[in-house]
Design a protein around this motif. Structure first.
Motif: not given
Length: 289
Positions: A118-144
């Motif tokens: 499951a961890f290996l599958v998660t790694i593959l899924v994460v690599t497929m996510i486009p980086q611009p889609a994570l701007v808001i989640p990462l911004f909120l995570s770093l802010k918290s």
């Protein structure tokens, strides 16, 4: 009696082989020239006086050679701070991702535990996510976490991007290392750390270096997160500095091209330095003293 000797098929095959090799070599040279030409044109333009850059007739040689574009680029405010910030976040991302990925790859290839697939599958899924889609989640995570507008937070962002790819790459290299080599060394009295340092590291060095190149380029070239996560100009990096050459009043093409040449130089130097290490890592093994 006259004997007639007919040419066999071998000379024809040789001629066909030579013609095929000549065609392939010509195609390779044309491809390399087409690939190198934009780089050459950037360097050529960077050394031209500003007036020659805007001429309608292009000049293929920078005559006369001028360093004014480079002095203007380096002389812009905050250049030293942006360079320092880029080196810090890039170096931190390369080192942290390499260490964490190596440990994770060793765990995935040498140990059996619940949830490994499951961890290996998660790694593959994460690599497929486009980086611009994570701007808001990462911004909120770093802010918290109170890491917004800090070099540490930006470094962690880059580590999060490159870590899945690095883990997957090193896992493939570790699969090619026979377990018997480690077992034999441990039978001889070597500890786990010694086995990793003397046996595993030399064998996975090509993968470690390849992943470090990817991490370096990703962190060095990023603009979006360096601009979004940083509020103070003192914390900006060099990609943000490049944008400053384009303003509402116009674009300083000479300074922009010279700055782009300077910006690409560390990547080229980094690759040339580790290229020799890459070859050494491919030829070294567990029998090396």
């Amino acid at each position: 009696m006259v004997t007639t000797v007919h040419a066999g098929p071998r000379p024809r095959r040789r001629r066909r082989g030579r013609g095929r090799r000549a065609a392939l070599n010509t195609a390779a040279v044309a491809f390399c020239a087409a690939w190198i030409f934009p780089v050459y044109w950037m360097i050529n333009t960077a050394f031209k006086p500003y007036g020659d850059i805007l001429q309608s007739t292009p000049g293929f040689l920078p005559i006369p050679i001028s360093l004014g574009n480079f002095t203007d680029a380096i002389g812009k405010p905050m250049f030293g701070d942006y360079l320092r910030n880029s080196l810090i976040v890039t170096g931190a991302a390369v080192v942290a991702s390499s260490i964490l990925a190596l440990l994770a790859a060793v765990a995935l290839t040498r140990f059996r535990f619940l949830g490994r697939r499951a961890f290996l599958v998660t790694i593959l899924v994460v690599t497929m996510i486009p980086q611009p889609a994570l701007v808001i989640p990462l911004f909120l995570s770093l802010k918290s976490a109170n890491l917004l507008n800090t070099l540490l937070g930006l470094s962690l962002t880059y580590v999060a991007f490159v870590l899945p790819f690095t883990i997957w790459t090193l896992r493939g290299f570790l699969h090619g290392v026979p377990v018997e080599l480690e077992e034999a060394a441990m039978v001889d009295g070597a500890g786990r750390l010694t086995v990793m340092r003397r046996i595993m590291l030399p064998l996975v060095a090509p993968g470690l270096i390849a992943s470090s190149v990817f991490a370096f380029i990703t962190a060095w070239n990023d603009y979006v997160y360096a601009y979004v996560e940083m509020k103070d100009q003192d914390h900006y990096t060099l990609p943000v500095w490049l944008v400053s050459f384009s303003t509402s009043t116009g674009t300083d093409y000479g300074g922009l091209i010279a700055a782009s040449s300077l910006f690409a130089l560390p990547v080229v130097v980094f690759f040339l330095v580790i290229q020799r290490r890459l070859v050494e890592g491919m030829t070294s093994g567990a029998v090396k003293d």
